[in-house]
Design an enzyme around this catalytic site. Structure first.
Site, PDB file in Angstrom:
ATOM      1  N   GLY A  65       0.790  -1.226   0.000  1.00  0.00           N
ATOM      2  CA  GLY A  65       0.000   0.000   0.000  1.00  0.00           C
ATOM      3  C   GLY A  65       0.819   1.270   0.000  1.00  0.00           C
ATOM      4  O   GLY A  65       0.344   2.319   0.430  1.00  0.00           O
ATOM      5  N   GLN A 143      -1.626   0.540   7.514  1.00  0.00           N
ATOM      6  CA  GLN A 143      -2.513  -0.017   6.494  1.00  0.00           C
ATOM      7  C   GLN A 143      -3.561  -0.902   7.192  1.00  0.00           C
ATOM      8  O   GLN A 143      -4.095  -0.508   8.213  1.00  0.00           O
ATOM      9  CB  GLN A 143      -1.717  -0.803   5.444  1.00  0.00           C
ATOM     10  CG  GLN A 143      -1.582  -0.102   4.103  1.00  0.00           C
ATOM     11  CD  GLN A 143      -2.876   0.002   3.321  1.00  0.00           C
ATOM     12  OE1 GLN A 143      -3.856  -0.658   3.608  1.00  0.00           O
ATOM     13  NE2 GLN A 143      -2.871   0.837   2.310  1.00  0.00           N
ATOM     14  N   MET A 190      -1.585  -5.676  -3.056  1.00  0.00           N
ATOM     15  CA  MET A 190      -3.000  -6.030  -2.989  1.00  0.00           C
ATOM     16  C   MET A 190      -3.601  -6.129  -4.391  1.00  0.00           C
ATOM     17  O   MET A 190      -4.303  -7.076  -4.719  1.00  0.00           O
ATOM     18  CB  MET A 190      -3.762  -4.992  -2.164  1.00  0.00           C
ATOM     19  CG  MET A 190      -3.276  -4.886  -0.727  1.00  0.00           C
ATOM     20  SD  MET A 190      -3.645  -6.355   0.252  1.00  0.00           S
ATOM     21  CE  MET A 190      -5.337  -6.034   0.675  1.00  0.00           C
ATOM     22  N   ASN A 255       0.492   4.620 -17.109  1.00  0.00           N
ATOM     23  CA  ASN A 255      -0.397   5.185 -16.118  1.00  0.00           C
ATOM     24  C   ASN A 255      -1.832   4.746 -16.409  1.00  0.00           C
ATOM     25  O   ASN A 255      -2.271   4.737 -17.560  1.00  0.00           O
ATOM     26  CB  ASN A 255      -0.281   6.711 -16.153  1.00  0.00           C
ATOM     27  CG  ASN A 255      -1.120   7.381 -15.097  1.00  0.00           C
ATOM     28  OD1 ASN A 255      -2.316   7.554 -15.282  1.00  0.00           O
ATOM     29  ND2 ASN A 255      -0.491   7.764 -14.002  1.00  0.00           N
ATOM     30  N   GLN A 276      -7.458  -0.354  -8.808  1.00  0.00           N
ATOM     31  CA  GLN A 276      -6.953  -0.625  -7.461  1.00  0.00           C
ATOM     32  C   GLN A 276      -5.549  -0.057  -7.300  1.00  0.00           C
ATOM     33  O   GLN A 276      -4.707  -0.631  -6.627  1.00  0.00           O
ATOM     34  CB  GLN A 276      -6.992  -2.122  -7.154  1.00  0.00           C
ATOM     35  CG  GLN A 276      -7.170  -2.395  -5.660  1.00  0.00           C
ATOM     36  CD  GLN A 276      -7.327  -3.865  -5.351  1.00  0.00           C
ATOM     37  OE1 GLN A 276      -7.119  -4.725  -6.186  1.00  0.00           O
ATOM     38  NE2 GLN A 276      -7.677  -4.173  -4.111  1.00  0.00           N
ATOM     39  N   ALA A 279      -4.611   4.980  -4.685  1.00  0.00           N
ATOM     40  CA  ALA A 279      -5.133   6.341  -4.726  1.00  0.00           C
ATOM     41  C   ALA A 279      -5.490   6.877  -3.344  1.00  0.00           C
ATOM     42  O   ALA A 279      -5.720   8.076  -3.190  1.00  0.00           O
ATOM     43  CB  ALA A 279      -6.353   6.399  -5.639  1.00  0.00           C
ATOM     44  N   CYS A 439     -10.293 -18.419   2.647  1.00  0.00           N
ATOM     45  CA  CYS A 439     -11.613 -18.734   2.101  1.00  0.00           C
ATOM     46  C   CYS A 439     -12.652 -17.949   2.872  1.00  0.00           C
ATOM     47  O   CYS A 439     -12.431 -17.566   4.018  1.00  0.00           O
ATOM     48  CB  CYS A 439     -11.906 -20.228   2.111  1.00  0.00           C
ATOM     49  SG  CYS A 439     -12.288 -20.917   3.718  1.00  0.00           S
TER      50      CYS A 439
END
Length: 599
Positions: A65, A143, A190, A255, A276, A279, A439
């Protein structure tokens, strides 16, 4: 003003720890350094977060992140390890924004570690104040799973992404993503799960990413199939796969906003568009258009205010492009990075081409004119306490995870979606660091009154006790869960009763899971969407085969998913109220109101 510079923070970290250099990931095997497995699990999970196979920049303590760290400094990291090795079975270590600050005698059932990261009082709860404190070495950004020592690499988010896209496909296409093109941005820790989740659902994915090494890493780990030299090449290969109905994914170095605008210029309208990129952090996460990575990094250090303005300008174009693609027929959703919130906060309404056919006019639109993924696809699962349940084999032996896969199949054979997921995960998801699995399990109780999560955890504890699993397993989850987060631009967006910003729920979640006996409990501000935009919590339970572990598992894996049921029942969701009825979840006001109505 953004007076903090990344180099200021990095200078305060100190030189990477000699211990970390020796570990290079979590210790494995059955010998332990600590006084008990609960402390050992914390030590191993912290080091797993900082495994070079798992973390984005472990030498800077950054897990994912952009700036999500596992410890505040290398001195704090060393001190945490020392404290964990000396921690007794009746003691609790306190960690404040990545630094150990105290240890108290509690009791055996209490958490061994309590963590609070990035939390600020409301009036000061913003990036400016956070960055000032961070530059002084007084706080860190945790995070979500970075600062709670629960990150397991891209494998940790993969099922959530898979479930989101599977539900999208069911709603929009009545089946899967076969023959459909998904375009997105971001291939970091992520976001790197996106292309694999698309191909698992039989779709085709083009992902823009500014850093070539991230694209290459996703190819090497099997999350991405191909690396294109240009958008032309990516489109050509993607179209071939769409026409053939074959799953395919490709990364292109550019970008994301530029890519979407180029698609519009070519009248190339994908079936699905999302994003994702990082931002949530306009200074250290998101990369503005018009700069190479190296040029952007220099600008960030030399003139952070100019960097932020360039990032926000690009985000505005980025969101405008998504809205325009949506107007032209693409299914659009934000995948939890708060790009809509950033644009609304800093730019307000944005101008996009008028949506009615043939018009050359511009119209003002809200950045929130396309939905987030939770209200669009995930909330019905949250209503039933379902969420991203994950576990790691502390032995380091993949065979232990494969044995847990067998246990899942034995326990839930009637759940066809779950069975398909386990098969796909075994075939396609590479382990990173400690072998782990994810899961989605929820509250739904069986005839014994045990929840899905409790049934699974107790089975694993039995297998550890019997020696069928060679060492303890630690069970944790993402903070993105049914009852553990208040995030108005993501998990709690558009709640039925308007309680999007009520943060009592995650606080109650942390308090309740502490009372239930979780082994680590953490409370964070801002993860995934930025400081001031969310409050969220996490927990760990160590399954070491003991009766105490069974007691803890039975309690925590009832309270934790149960919070999701009562939170959504309180908001008036029928699915949650139905789950409460079916599974015997006590909802006091529901029963009180019913009794009063009878009078």
């Amino acid at each position: 003003m953004h007076e903090q510079r990344p180099s200021d923070v990095e200078d305060r970290l100190g030189e990477p720890s000699a211990q970390w250099r020796r570990y290079q990931g979590a210790p494995t095997g059955t010998d332990i350094e600590c006084k008990g497995w609960r402390q050992e699990a914390a030590l191993r999970m912290l080091n797993n977060n900082l495994d070079p196979e798992v973390a984005e920049r472990p030498e800077d303590l950054v897990v994912y992140g952009g700036t999500g760290r596992a410890a505040r400094s290398w001195a704090a990291y060393d001190a945490i390890l020392t404290e964990l090795r000396e921690l007794g079975d009746d003691e609790t270590l306190l960690v404040q924004s990545g630094k150990p600050v105290g240890k108290f005698t509690t009791h055996e059932r209490a958490p061994r570690v309590l963590i609070a990261n990035s939390n600020l009082v409301g009036h000061w709860d913003d990036w400016k104040h956070f960055h000032e404190l961070e530059a002084q070495g007084k706080i860190m950004y945790g995070q979500m799973t970075a600062g709670s020592w629960a990150y397991i690499g891209t494998q940790g988010i993969i099922q959530g992404t898979y479930e989101t896209l599977a539900e999208l496909a069911r709603q929009e296409y009545g089946s899967d993503l076969r023959g459909k093109l998904v375009v997105t941005g971001g291939l970091g820790g992520m976001s790197g799960a996106q292309p694999l989740a698309v191909t698992m659902n039989h779709g085709v994915c083009i992902a823009a990413e500014v850093k070539a090494d991230r694209i290459q890493r996703r190819v090497e780990t099997g999350y991405l199939m191909d690396f294109a030299d240009s958008l032309d090449e990516a489109l050509e290969k993607a179209h071939e796969a769409v026409e053939a109905g074959e799953p395919y994914s490709v990364g292109v170095q550019m970008n994301a906003a530029d890519m979407l605008e180029e698609l519009l210029a070519r009248d190339e309208i994908p079936d699905v568009v999302t994003d994702q990129t990082s931002a949530h952090d306009e200074l250290e996460g998101y990369y503005p258009s018009g700069y190479s990575v190296e040029e952007a990094d220099r600008l960030r250090e030399d003139d952070p205010d100019a960097y932020v303005e360039a990032s926000l300008d690009t985000m505005e174009r980025h969101v405008a492009a998504i809205l325009t693609l949506q107007d032209r027929g693409a299914v659009a959703f934000e995948y939890g990075n708060n790009i809509r919130g950033q644009v609304e906060t800093h730019r307000g309404m944005i101008h996009v081409p008028a949506s009615h056919a043939g018009s050359s006019e511009m119209e003002s639109r809200s950045p929130f004119d396309f939905p987030g993924f939770v209200p669009a696809y995930i909330r019905p699962m949250f209503c039933r306490g379902r969420g991203p349940f994950r576990w790691a084999a502390l032995s380091g032996d993949p065979a232990d995870i494969y044995r847990t896969d067998e246990a899942i199949r034995d326990l839930f054979p009637e759940n066809e979606s779950l069975m398909r997921w386990i098969d796909l995960a075994e075939e396609q998801v590479s382990f990173q660091g400690l072998p782990s699995r994810v899961c989605w399990l929820g509250y739904h109780t069986d005839e014994s009154g045990l929840t899905e999560r409790a049934r699974f955890a107790l089975k694993i504890n039995e297998l550890v006790a019997a020696g069928e699993i060679s060492a303890p397993v630690v069970v944790t989850r993402d903070h993105l869960d049914a009852g553990s987060v208040a995030s108005p631009n993501r998990e709690t967006e558009a709640m039925r009763d308007g309680t999007d910003a009520v943060a009592d729920w995650p606080i109650l979640n942390a308090l309740l899971n502490t009372a239930a006996g979780a082994d680590i409990v953490s409370v964070h501000d801002g993860g995934g969407v930025g400081i001031g935009n969310s409050l969220h919590t996490n927990n760990h339970v160590v399954l070491d085969g003991s009766d105490l572990a069974a007691q803890k598992a039975r309690a925590v894996f009832t309270t934790d998913p149960g919070m999701g049921v009562i939170r959504h029942a309180d908001a008036g969701y029928e699915d949650a109220l139905d789950e409460a009825t079916q599974s015997g979840v006590h909802i006091p006001m529901r029963e009180y109101d019913a009794a009063r109505g009878d009078e």
